[in-house]
Every structure is written in structure tokens, then in C-alpha cells.
Scaffold this active site. Structure first.
Site, PDB file in Angstrom:
ATOM      1  N   LYS A 121      30.094 -20.748  71.264  1.00  0.00           N
ATOM      2  CA  LYS A 121      30.347 -20.765  72.768  1.00  0.00           C
ATOM      3  C   LYS A 121      30.335 -19.214  73.398  1.00  0.00           C
ATOM      4  O   LYS A 121      29.878 -19.166  74.512  1.00  0.00           O
ATOM      5  CB  LYS A 121      31.772 -21.325  73.086  1.00  0.00           C
ATOM      6  CG  LYS A 121      32.234 -21.500  74.373  1.00  0.00           C
ATOM      7  CD  LYS A 121      33.126 -22.493  74.392  1.00  0.00           C
ATOM      8  CE  LYS A 121      34.505 -22.328  73.532  1.00  0.00           C
ATOM      9  NZ  LYS A 121      35.080 -20.987  73.705  1.00  0.00           N
ATOM     10  N   THR A 163      29.377 -16.546  72.125  1.00  0.00           N
ATOM     11  CA  THR A 163      27.636 -15.959  72.189  1.00  0.00           C
ATOM     12  C   THR A 163      27.032 -16.388  73.333  1.00  0.00           C
ATOM     13  O   THR A 163      26.186 -15.586  73.835  1.00  0.00           O
ATOM     14  CB  THR A 163      27.254 -16.323  70.798  1.00  0.00           C
ATOM     15  OG1 THR A 163      28.184 -16.057  69.733  1.00  0.00           O
ATOM     16  CG2 THR A 163      25.801 -15.955  70.762  1.00  0.00           C
ATOM     17  N   ARG A 212      38.271 -14.154  77.460  1.00  0.00           N
ATOM     18  CA  ARG A 212      39.471 -13.820  77.038  1.00  0.00           C
ATOM     19  C   ARG A 212      39.594 -12.893  75.857  1.00  0.00           C
ATOM     20  O   ARG A 212      38.467 -12.448  75.202  1.00  0.00           O
ATOM     21  CB  ARG A 212      40.149 -15.321  76.349  1.00  0.00           C
ATOM     22  CG  ARG A 212      40.296 -16.255  77.341  1.00  0.00           C
ATOM     23  CD  ARG A 212      40.641 -17.530  76.425  1.00  0.00           C
ATOM     24  NE  ARG A 212      39.575 -17.950  75.408  1.00  0.00           N
ATOM     25  CZ  ARG A 212      40.116 -18.917  74.500  1.00  0.00           C
ATOM     26  NH1 ARG A 212      41.030 -19.233  74.165  1.00  0.00           N
ATOM     27  NH2 ARG A 212      38.896 -19.206  73.594  1.00  0.00           N
ATOM     28  N   LYS A 260      39.072 -17.965  61.877  1.00  0.00           N
ATOM     29  CA  LYS A 260      38.261 -18.256  63.029  1.00  0.00           C
ATOM     30  C   LYS A 260      37.386 -17.179  63.392  1.00  0.00           C
ATOM     31  O   LYS A 260      36.332 -17.304  63.780  1.00  0.00           O
ATOM     32  CB  LYS A 260      39.221 -18.604  64.305  1.00  0.00           C
ATOM     33  CG  LYS A 260      38.256 -19.017  65.571  1.00  0.00           C
ATOM     34  CD  LYS A 260      39.168 -19.223  66.558  1.00  0.00           C
ATOM     35  CE  LYS A 260      38.239 -19.460  67.958  1.00  0.00           C
ATOM     36  NZ  LYS A 260      38.002 -18.185  68.518  1.00  0.00           N
ATOM     37  N   ALA A 268      43.687 -22.013  73.216  1.00  0.00           N
ATOM     38  CA  ALA A 268      43.305 -23.354  74.009  1.00  0.00           C
ATOM     39  C   ALA A 268      44.149 -24.648  73.221  1.00  0.00           C
ATOM     40  O   ALA A 268      44.141 -25.898  74.051  1.00  0.00           O
ATOM     41  CB  ALA A 268      41.912 -23.741  74.458  1.00  0.00           C
ATOM     42  N   PHE A 298      37.782 -23.621  72.742  1.00  0.00           N
ATOM     43  CA  PHE A 298      37.636 -24.809  72.061  1.00  0.00           C
ATOM     44  C   PHE A 298      36.739 -25.715  72.898  1.00  0.00           C
ATOM     45  O   PHE A 298      35.829 -25.342  73.691  1.00  0.00           O
ATOM     46  CB  PHE A 298      38.603 -25.253  71.527  1.00  0.00           C
ATOM     47  CG  PHE A 298      39.380 -24.564  70.726  1.00  0.00           C
ATOM     48  CD1 PHE A 298      38.825 -24.107  69.446  1.00  0.00           C
ATOM     49  CD2 PHE A 298      40.903 -24.126  70.742  1.00  0.00           C
ATOM     50  CE1 PHE A 298      39.590 -23.203  68.533  1.00  0.00           C
ATOM     51  CE2 PHE A 298      41.545 -23.486  69.686  1.00  0.00           C
ATOM     52  CZ  PHE A 298      40.886 -22.905  68.593  1.00  0.00           C
ATOM     53  N   PHE A 357      19.342 -22.900  65.860  1.00  0.00           N
ATOM     54  CA  PHE A 357      19.652 -22.428  64.202  1.00  0.00           C
ATOM     55  C   PHE A 357      18.013 -22.548  63.822  1.00  0.00           C
ATOM     56  O   PHE A 357      17.317 -23.605  64.079  1.00  0.00           O
ATOM     57  CB  PHE A 357      20.524 -22.996  63.511  1.00  0.00           C
ATOM     58  CG  PHE A 357      22.050 -22.862  63.709  1.00  0.00           C
ATOM     59  CD1 PHE A 357      22.742 -21.969  62.523  1.00  0.00           C
ATOM     60  CD2 PHE A 357      22.825 -22.948  64.800  1.00  0.00           C
ATOM     61  CE1 PHE A 357      24.068 -21.680  62.841  1.00  0.00           C
ATOM     62  CE2 PHE A 357      23.882 -22.561  64.852  1.00  0.00           C
ATOM     63  CZ  PHE A 357      24.587 -21.885  63.855  1.00  0.00           C
ATOM     64  N   TRP A 413      21.538 -15.547  70.136  1.00  0.00           N
ATOM     65  CA  TRP A 413      22.178 -14.816  69.098  1.00  0.00           C
ATOM     66  C   TRP A 413      21.008 -13.978  68.484  1.00  0.00           C
ATOM     67  O   TRP A 413      21.283 -12.823  68.313  1.00  0.00           O
ATOM     68  CB  TRP A 413      22.692 -15.881  67.998  1.00  0.00           C
ATOM     69  CG  TRP A 413      23.251 -15.226  66.904  1.00  0.00           C
ATOM     70  CD1 TRP A 413      24.456 -15.154  66.648  1.00  0.00           C
ATOM     71  CD2 TRP A 413      22.546 -14.997  65.437  1.00  0.00           C
ATOM     72  NE1 TRP A 413      24.766 -14.710  65.432  1.00  0.00           N
ATOM     73  CE2 TRP A 413      23.515 -14.603  64.898  1.00  0.00           C
ATOM     74  CE3 TRP A 413      21.166 -15.104  65.113  1.00  0.00           C
ATOM     75  CZ2 TRP A 413      23.282 -14.085  63.435  1.00  0.00           C
ATOM     76  CZ3 TRP A 413      20.899 -14.736  63.806  1.00  0.00           C
ATOM     77  CH2 TRP A 413      21.582 -14.113  62.984  1.00  0.00           C
TER      78      TRP A 413
END
Length: 559
Positions: free
Chosen positions: A73, A75, A96, A107, A275, A303, A384, A412
Site C-alpha cells: 500500500k 509502495t 504517516r 511488520k 490503524a 491497513f 508480482f 516496486w
């Protein structure tokens, strides 16, 4: 094929001096406070200068319920910002700040990944400009004043059994969740049960992120309920005369931090409430500043859309008057297969049946954004290498049934160039689609009605069960005339339900609310569900074990 780590990519980048990034946004030197060559704080008084300037367009990036497979997210948020810059839009990103807890835990950080990162990523993920230290100190100052007041005679008649203000620490430390302090005799205070929250769950963090200016911050701090008296009356930080000293600690932390992406797109990184246990959005100050300085602003909420986006829309938008012009919902084929029952070890294998089952999770989030909140949306599939054409077509076809387009994102691997199609789609839906924004619930509803609106509309629950003292706590909050505040649900991030094991789109479940408390300073009510905790613990193999510094002072092993 060997891929470079995030930190390798970030350390090989050549950042521009932060003055050049500020120049892109026409920020005068008078408002620029340098923290070295690559970071700066922007004086909030710049908002007065641009008070009459029209805001830019606000794009909210959210996601499906996260899984160990990863959704990307942040990224995508960074990559979309770079992509908008590449197609000629004056763009600002608003993110954030990461907490040290997940950085050293499981995480990871919150600076993006691959070729879609904000830099300097080591600084951002560690001490940065000291905002979290200021928040922690301010929180603990209130705690110290409270216990000192009791020791010095307790004129406010604070009931030690009803102190709700905890100390905090920006680290995952389960040992501190429940403690006994004040031991060792009268001179050391009154013995009592106590505990620590992680700093990002502190109401001070929420106050920082929801304050409109320094005076507003002081007013919010003064309203924080820290305890109750023997007579059952609330005792506030204002009663302890704490707001002035707290503001002194927080005056610099309130100023948004300016950094840049790998492609030199300006980025504000400011505030960092979780979150799942807090409201999950960067500061109102940073978002408003970005909207005054940029044509397009890309921000994220923590999240999945059931947590971060719900709180962005029902809390942050309600308290700030902001409204997104478009929403991007991030998903991966791998994560959708995991939501469909595939084991993590088998995610590289094509499995259309599991994908079709798991895609229900994505579709629920899409429905929430478009039907509950009335906002235009696009789905971004974070691609991916193992994704098959059949899998991607399956996702696209199901989303189109809801009238939502699906765009492949390859930021990415390719940076902004991998997100230009997504950027063009976002600009198009902003220009052609009218937003018909509405909240999931209205202010005048009771606390129970608000909780049940979120549980039923957003989570898809059949209803809500109130256990323990929850109903008594709700009645007490409403007796304090705080029932008009929005609700901040503390819930697992891994499921639409309050049970982390219920993946996909669970049905036929109920949400259990076990604790309800007022965050009167922040301006919302916290409802704790399931087994959610406000002080996480470290995993069996913490990320900290892989982090090191070489003899030159260069950090290694940080993602």
C-alpha cells in the site's frame, strides 16, 4: 534473479538538497527549518499565507485486509505520487511516520519499497526528527503529573482504581502491558496497577494528528480524560494544568516533516497512529499543507479499508472538513489467493478457484468505498512476477462487475514509470466522476448505533455483542455528553471480522465489544473488539536481530 534490498536501493540514491524540494512547492525560506541536508520541518504558519488558495485534489490509497503475503500500500502510494509527477502533475505525497515497534518487530517500516520509496529511509524508520520522542515525553509528563498530584494531597480526589491514563513507549514490549508501580514506601508514590501502551496508541498521537493549530492542540490536550474521582467525575489533563507544558514539548513535533521520494517528488511524513488500535492517518496539518502546495495530493490510511479508510473518512474527514476526490484500493493476486485459503508456501502457483474465493475480500472493500461512502474508486493490482494472465484477468472481470476499473501497478520494480497508467486512470475518474460523499453514520446516533453501523455496513457483521462492562462504559460516556463523538474501532487488521482467522469475506458473524473509552481530547470514542491490544509484542524472530551498523556508521539489514 537477485533483487536489491529496499535499503540498498535507498542508499544508492542521490537525493536533492531539501531546499530544492521545498522550492518545487514554492516554500519560502522563512517557513523552512532544516534537519540536515535531506529533511526539514515546515512552519505551520505557512497555512495562513495560503489560506485563500484553492485546495488541490486529494487521493486516498487504501487496501484489502493485509496478509503475510504483503499488499504494498505505501509502495503504491509513493509510486502513484511519482507517476503523477511523471505525467506533469504538481504532486505531493502525505504519509504517516513509522513506529519503532514494527520496525524492530514483524511488520517492517513505512517508507515504501523497491523503487517507490521515500528517503532517507533509515532516518524515517528510526528517530527521524524526534516527533515520536516528543509524543512519548508529553504522554508520560501527564502520567507523572497525575501520580504526583495524588502523592501531594490529591485535591482532585482522583480514585487510583480509576486511572485510565497509561504511560507509553514506542517499542513492542509485552512485559509492560500490566504492571504494579509506586512500590518502595510512601516517598515513591501510591502502589497501584498500571500499564504501558505503545506510543502510537497514545491519545497524544491522535491529538497531534487531529489538531488544526497549536491553540487547538492545547485545547484538545486539556480535554483528555485521565482518571475519575471518587465521586465518579472525570478528571482531565486540564485539571492537572498540563496543557501548556505538553504544548511546549509538542510545538516542533506539530510541524510537518518534508522529505522526498527516490524520484524527488515532495513528501510530507508526519504523525503515525496505528490503524488497528488508533485512527491510522497522518496529520491534518500535513494533509492541509500538501493540499495548499500541490495540485494532487496522494495520502494513505493504515491497513485495510475497513480500518484505516473507515477512520480516515468517518473521523479525519469529519473533524477536518476534508473529502477525498478518489480512492485507490491496493491488492495483490497472492494476497487474494491467501484470503481464498491457499497456504503461503503455495502462493506462487496459479489457483483461480482460491482467487475467486479470496477476491470477495477485495469486492467488499470496493463496495464500502463506492456504495457506503459514495466515492469514485480504482483497484490497483500490485503486480508480482509470479502472477499469471488468467489470475489478473479474473480480478479485472470481477471488479468491472461493480463498475470499477483495475490497473496493474509495477512501481516496486519500475518506480513512477510503472504507475503512469494508474495515475492517468486516477486523474480521469477525478475529472469525470462526481463524488457523492457521505459518512457511514451520523453524529446524532447513539454510540451503540454508530458501532453497529460500522460493524454491519463496513465489516458485514450480523450485529454486535457487548461484553463485560462495555454497556456500562457506554452509558457513562453518554452521561458525560460525549455521545456525539465519532467512534474509533480497535480491531484486528487481518480480517473484516474481529477474528483474525476469518479470512476472505466472512458472513454470519458478530463483533464483540469488550471495552469502550472516551478519547475526549482527540475527539472520538474508542471501542475495543476481540483480543486487540494497545501494546504489541515482538515475534519469535524479531527484525531487530538482522539490523546492524558497519564500521563507517552505515545501517544494514533494515529491510
Amino acid at each position: 534473479m537477485d533483487y536489491k534490498s529496499d535499503i540498498q536501493i535507498a542508499q544508492e540514491a542521490t537525493p536533492l538538497h531539501i531546499k530544492k524540494i521545498a522550492d518545487k512547492l514554492s516554500i519560502d525560506e522563512d517557513y523552512l527549518e532544516y534537519y540536515g541536508k535531506n529533511k526539514a520541518k515546515i512552519d505551520y504558519n505557512i497555512l495562513n499565507k495560503y489560506e485563500d488558495k484553492e485546495d488541490g485534489k486529494l487521493i486516498l490509497v487504501t487496501a484489502i485486509n493485509p496478509t503475510p503475503a504483503g499488499e504494498g500500500k505505501t509502495t503504491t502510494t509513493v509510486g502513484l505520487g511519482d507517476a503523477l509527477s511523471q505525467i506533469g502533475k504538481n504532486t505531493v505525497i502525505a504519509l504517516r511516520e513509522p513506529s519503532l515497534g514494527p520496525v524492530f518487530g514483524i511488520k517492517g517500516g513505512a517508507a515504501g519499497g523497491g523503487y517507490a520509496q521515500v528517503i532517507p529511509m533509515e532516518d524515517i524508520n528510526l528517530h527521524f526528527t524526534g516527533d515520536f520522542h516528543a509524543i512519548t515525553s508529553a504522554n508520560n509528563l501527564i502520567a507523572a503529573l497525575l501520580d504526583n498530584h495524588i502523592t501531594q494531597g490529591n485535591d482532585l480526589r482522583i480514585d487510583p482504581r480509576r486511572i485510565i491514563w497509561k504511560r507509553c513507549l514506542d517499542m513492542n514490549d509485552r512485559q509492560l502491558r500490566f504492571i504494579v508501580d509506586g512500590l518502595g514506601g510512601k516517598v515513591n508514590g501510591m502502589p497501584r496497577e498500571d500499564g504501558f501502551d505503545i506510543s502510537v496508541a497514545s491519545e497524544i498521537m491522535a491529538v497531534l494528528c487531529l489538531a488544526n493549530d497549536l491553540e487547538d492542540l492545547k485545547q484538545k490536550v486539556s480535554k483528555i480524560i485521565v482518571a475519575y474521582s471518587f465521586e465518579g467525575k472525570p478528571v482531565t489533563a486540564g485539571d492537572l494544568k498540563a496543557e501548556g507544558a505538553v504544548a511546549a514539548l509538542m510545538k516542533d513535533a506539530l510541524k510537518p516533516n518534508l522529505v522526498q521520494t527516490l524520484e524527488h517528488t515532495p513528501a510530507f511524513v508526519h504523525g503515525g497512529p496505528f490503524a488497528n488500535i488508533a485512527h491510522g492517518c497522518n496529520s491534518i496539518m500535513a494533509t492541509k499543507m500538501a493540499l495548499k502546495l500541490g495540485e494532487y495530493v496522494v495520502t494513505e490510511a493504515g491497513f485495510g479499508a475497513d480500518l484505516g479508510a473507515e477512520k480516515f473518512l468517518d473521523i479525519k474527514c469529519r473533524l477536518s472538513g476534508l473529502t477525498p476526490d478518489a480512492v485507490v484500493i491496493v491488492a495483490t493476486a497472492r494476497a487474494l489467493k491467501l484470503h481464498g485459503g491457499v497456504a503461503k508456501a503455495d502462493l506462487n502457483n496459479e489457483n483461480i478457484e482460491a482467487l475467486e474465493k479470496g477476491i470477495e475480500n477485495l469486492l467488499k472493500h470496493v463496495e464500502n468505498i463506492t456504495e457506503v461512502y459514495g466515492l469514485p474508486a480504482v483497484v490497483a493490482i500490485n503486480r508480482f512476477p509470479t502472477d499469471t494472465v488468467l489470475e489478473l484477468e479474473s480480478i479485472e472481470n470481477r471488479c468491472k462487475e461493480l463498475g470499477v476499473n483495475v490497473i496493474l501497478s509495477e512501481v516496486w520494480a519500475k518506480g513512477g514509470a510503472g504507475g503512469t497508467e494508474l495515475a492517468k486512470e486516477v486523474v480521469e475518474i477525478i475529472e469525470k466522476d462526481k463524488k457523492n460523499f457521505r459518512f457511514a453514520y451520523e453524529d446524532e446516533l447513539s454510540i451503540k448505533e454508530k458501532i453497529e453501523s460500522i460493524a454491519k455496513k463496513i465489516y458485514g457483521a450480523d450485529g454486535v455483542d457487548y461484553i463485560g462492562n462495555a454497556e456500562k462504559q457506554i452509558a457513562e460516556i453518554e452521561n458525560l455528553d460525549l455521545g456525539n463523538l465519532p467512534v474509533c474501532m480497535a480491531k484486528t487488521q487481518y480480517s473484516l471480522s474481529d477474528d483474525a482467522k476469518k479470512l476472505g469475506r466472512p458472513r454470519g458473524f458478530r463483533v464483540s465489544v469488550r471495552n469502550v473509552k472516551p478519547s475526549a481530547g482527540a475527539g472520538f470514542i474508542v471501542a475495543m473488539t476481540g483480543d486487540i491490544m494497545t501494546m504489541p509484542g515482538l515475534p519469535k524472530v524479531p527484525a531487530a536481530e538482522k539490523i546492524d551498523v558497519d564500521k563507517t556508521g552505515k545501517i544494514i539489514g533494515l529491510f
